[in-house]
Enzyme design. Structure first.
Site, short mmCIF file in Angstrom:
data_model
loop_
_atom_site.label_atom_id
_atom_site.label_comp_id
_atom_site.label_asym_id
_atom_site.label_seq_id
_atom_site.Cartn_x
_atom_site.Cartn_y
_atom_site.Cartn_z
N CYS A 17 -6.95 -1.27 1.56
CA CYS A 17 -5.86 -1.74 2.43
C CYS A 17 -6.43 -2.02 3.81
CB CYS A 17 -4.80 -0.65 2.51
SG CYS A 17 -3.57 -0.94 3.80
N CYS A 27 -8.48 -5.66 -9.60
CA CYS A 27 -8.07 -4.61 -10.53
C CYS A 27 -7.58 -3.42 -9.72
CB CYS A 27 -9.26 -4.24 -11.41
SG CYS A 27 -8.87 -3.04 -12.69
N CYS A 72 0.66 3.22 3.53
CA CYS A 72 1.18 2.77 4.83
C CYS A 72 2.18 1.63 4.73
CB CYS A 72 0.01 2.34 5.73
SG CYS A 72 -0.76 0.78 5.20
N CYS A 115 0.85 -1.19 0.00
CA CYS A 115 0.00 0.00 0.00
C CYS A 115 0.88 1.24 0.00
CB CYS A 115 -0.90 -0.03 1.24
SG CYS A 115 -1.80 1.51 1.51
N CYS A 125 -4.74 0.65 6.61
CA CYS A 125 -5.04 2.09 6.70
C CYS A 125 -6.37 2.45 6.04
CB CYS A 125 -3.91 2.92 6.08
SG CYS A 125 -3.85 2.89 4.28
ZN LIG Z 1 -2.52 1.09 3.65
#
Ligand SMILES: [Zn+2]
Length: 144
Positions: free
Chosen positions: A108, A131, A62, A59, A111
């Site tokens: 995610c 996707c 984070c 991500c 976060c």
């Molecule tokens: Zn994240």
């Protein structure tokens, strides 16, 4: 770029929580729009679309590991695509009713950042297509 109706407020508690101003200061403009406001990058714009090395996709908000090169495939859509997340704790699903369609958003799990959408037209073994927006992720080459 955005639907007429925003998705319902996300009330999930995440390990990483920041204010909108903090996210805006931390992220690039495009990453901020995707991660924090459910934007979608233009297809074929992310270098991660053509990333074929072994490694882990994280991500961009984070650094949480979300996908492995092991499940990446070329969907032809112009967005980095995977048939499974790194593990069951990597991402969360949420229903997106913008654009007058019901779609499954992928966030995610650490976060809450919006990463992309999930479709059911992927390859074996899952038949799923995650996707993703490349701008919402970083890539760490190495063990996958
Ligand atoms: Zn994240």
């Amino acid at each position: 770029m955005f639907g007429l109706w925003k998705t319902a407020a996300d009330t999930t508690k995440y390990r990483v929580e920041k204010t909108d101003a903090q996210w805006r200061a931390q992220l690039s403009g495009n990453a901020y729009q995707v991660l924090r406001h459910e934007g979608t990058e233009r297809p074929f714009t992310s270098p991660l679309n053509d990333e074929h090395r072994t490694g882990i996709f994280k991500c961009a908000g984070c650094d949480w590991p979300v996908f492995s090169s092991k499940t990446k495939f070329d969907s032809g859509t112009g967005w980095p695509s995977f048939w499974a997340p790194l593990n069951p704790q990597a991402v969360l699903k949420r229903t997106d009713t913008s654009l007058m369609m019901v779609r499954t958003e992928i966030h995610c799990a650490n976060c809450g950042g919006h990463l992309g959408h999930l479709f059911d037209d992927g390859p074996r073994p899952t038949g799923l297509r995650y996707c993703m927006n490349g701008v919402a992720m970083g890539f760490q080459p190495g063990a996958a």
